[in-house]
Design a protein around this motif. Structure first.
Motif, PDB file in Angstrom:
ATOM      1  N   LEU A  71      -2.175  -5.565  -8.489  1.00 50.03           N
ATOM      2  CA  LEU A  71      -1.817  -3.300  -8.618  1.00 50.03           C
ATOM      3  C   LEU A  71      -1.599  -2.919  -9.829  1.00 50.03           C
ATOM      4  O   LEU A  71      -2.081  -1.889 -10.221  1.00 50.03           O
ATOM      5  CB  LEU A  71      -0.776  -3.471  -7.577  1.00 50.03           C
ATOM      6  N   ASN A 106      -7.411  -4.223  -3.210  1.00 53.94           N
ATOM      7  CA  ASN A 106      -6.283  -3.890  -3.506  1.00 53.94           C
ATOM      8  C   ASN A 106      -7.060  -2.361  -3.644  1.00 53.94           C
ATOM      9  O   ASN A 106      -8.026  -1.911  -4.151  1.00 53.94           O
ATOM     10  CB  ASN A 106      -5.135  -4.795  -4.275  1.00 53.94           C
ATOM     11  N   SER A 107      -5.366  -1.621  -3.372  1.00 55.51           N
ATOM     12  CA  SER A 107      -5.426   0.423  -3.636  1.00 55.51           C
ATOM     13  C   SER A 107      -6.029  -0.082  -5.459  1.00 55.51           C
ATOM     14  O   SER A 107      -7.339   0.790  -5.929  1.00 55.51           O
ATOM     15  CB  SER A 107      -4.073   0.688  -3.496  1.00 55.51           C
ATOM     16  N   TYR A 108      -5.584  -0.604  -6.795  1.00 55.15           N
ATOM     17  CA  TYR A 108      -6.276  -0.467  -7.748  1.00 55.15           C
ATOM     18  C   TYR A 108      -8.089  -0.860  -7.948  1.00 55.15           C
ATOM     19  O   TYR A 108      -8.376  -0.370  -8.120  1.00 55.15           O
ATOM     20  CB  TYR A 108      -5.328  -1.658  -8.274  1.00 55.15           C
ATOM     21  N   ASP A 110      -9.804  -0.525  -5.496  1.00 58.87           N
ATOM     22  CA  ASP A 110     -10.847   0.545  -4.322  1.00 58.87           C
ATOM     23  C   ASP A 110     -10.821   1.013  -4.974  1.00 58.87           C
ATOM     24  O   ASP A 110     -12.183   1.824  -5.005  1.00 58.87           O
ATOM     25  CB  ASP A 110      -9.808   0.413  -2.833  1.00 58.87           C
ATOM     26  N   ASP A 111      -9.703   1.616  -5.724  1.00 63.60           N
ATOM     27  CA  ASP A 111      -9.756   2.747  -6.626  1.00 63.60           C
ATOM     28  C   ASP A 111     -10.599   2.708  -7.740  1.00 63.60           C
ATOM     29  O   ASP A 111     -12.285   3.510  -7.713  1.00 63.60           O
ATOM     30  CB  ASP A 111      -8.437   2.706  -7.080  1.00 63.60           C
TER      31      ASP A 111
END
Ligand code: NAP
Length: 300
Positions: A71, A106-108, A110-111
């Motif tokens: 993350l 994960n969000s990292y 995806d970003d």
């Protein structure tokens, strides 16, 4: 089908990635390997180098481990001590067509993908990968059940929850071992399929009633389904194996309180059959990279 002329960076990972490296070397891709410094084996056309020496501008694809990144934006490797940073700045240097591959996201990640506009493929979302992976998952489930019971699978009463890609394989496999298998689902076409498979279907609405006579409960539904009130109805000797992704679908706190053994068992393919699990990823990746290469040739 060859990958001659493609430059692929493989960043971090575990034993599964060795199968990917082997396959892509065989198909004549040019590989930059990051995070493999403690791997004694040398591959032709594959260069081990630190992340800051990768020629990102030349890459056709980046292959991350199954879990993608952490993350906080690092990539883990079992073949290296150091965490490997994987940043937006690096990906910005790549050509527009450079594709990023990982198992899950994960969000990292995806970003990073959103900000850089690169294509990202999550291999574990693909039906083919999920179905192939269900095979080592079912074998790993058998292993867990044998380890944690003092009775045979043959003749035992097993409830499988969910008839997705994992549930179907697990139900079939336990039935083949001679267990009396019932499968819980909520869709009528799933109940029909369970009947067709020669197994006993039940609606998940009746879960509390259906668990009264079971020895083993195998959950594949990634939602809280094996609740305290369900566990309360199970015989005390019931073994719960939860295969659903973290945090699973079981009230583990209540299971412990009641003395019912409940085990969350994630990532079984990588545990019981890393070579097969690696080959599953490698074969699908080879096909996808070949499609990327064909597209590149068409656009020339
Ligand atoms: P899948 O094909 O999507 O199947 C999931 C099943 O759960 C479907 O039958 C679905 O039924 C049901 N379901 C989902 N939400 C539900 C809800 N709220 N209530 C009732 N049923 C619900 O997924 P899969 O590939 O089989 O994977 C299942 C899980 O196992 C995932 O969490 C996956 O990450 C995990 N997994 C674990 C391992 C391991 O080693 N432990 C290996 C592979 C996969 P509907 O069609 O009715 O929605």
């Amino acid at each position: 089908m060859m990958l001659t002329g493609m430059h692929v960076a493989i960043i971090g990972g575990d034993a599964r990635q060795l199968e990917v490296i082997r396959k892509l070397v065989e198909l004549d891709a040019k590989l930059s390997l990051v995070g493999f410094d403690q791997l004694a084996h040398h591959f032709t056309r594959a260069v081990k180098l630190p992340i800051d020496e990768v020629d990102f501008a030349d890459l056709d694809a980046i292959i991350l481990p199954v879990h993608g990144t952490t993350l906080d934006g690092n990539v883990n490797s079992v073949f290296s001590q150091e965490p490997i940073p994987f940043t937006e700045e690096m990906v910005q240097k790549t050509m527009k067509r450079c594709t990023i591959y990982s198992g899950i996201s994960n969000s990292y990640l995806d970003d990073l993908v959103r900000k850089t506009g690169r294509k990202h493929v999550q291999l574990f979302e693909r039906d083919d990968v999920a179905i192939y992976n269900s095979i080592p998952t079912a074998e790993g489930t058998i292993m867990m059940v044998i380890q944690h019971t003092d009775f045979t699978i043959h003749g035992s009463h097993v409830a499988v929850l969910g008839l997705g890609r994992v549930g179907m394989t697990v139900a079939r496999t336990f039935a083949a071992l001679g267990a009396k298998v019932k499968v819980g689902a909520r869709r009528s076409e799933h109940l029909a399929r369970i009947t067709e498979m020669g197994l006993v279907p039940f609606h998940l609405n009746d879960l509390e009633k259906e668990v009264r006579d079971i020895d083993i409960c195998i959950n594949t539904i990634p939602h809280l389904i094996v609740t305290a009130s369900v566990i309360a109805k199970m015989p005390a000797h019931t073994l719960i194996i939860d295969l659903a992704s973290k945090p699973g679908g079981t009230d583990f706190r209540y299971a412990e309180k009641r003395g019912v053994k409940a085990i969350l068992a994630p990532g079984l393919p990588g545990v019981v059959a890393p070579k097969t699990a690696g080959q599953i990823i490698a074969n699908v990746l080879a096909q996808l990279l070949y499609q990327d290469l064909q597209k590149r040739e068409e656009n020339k």
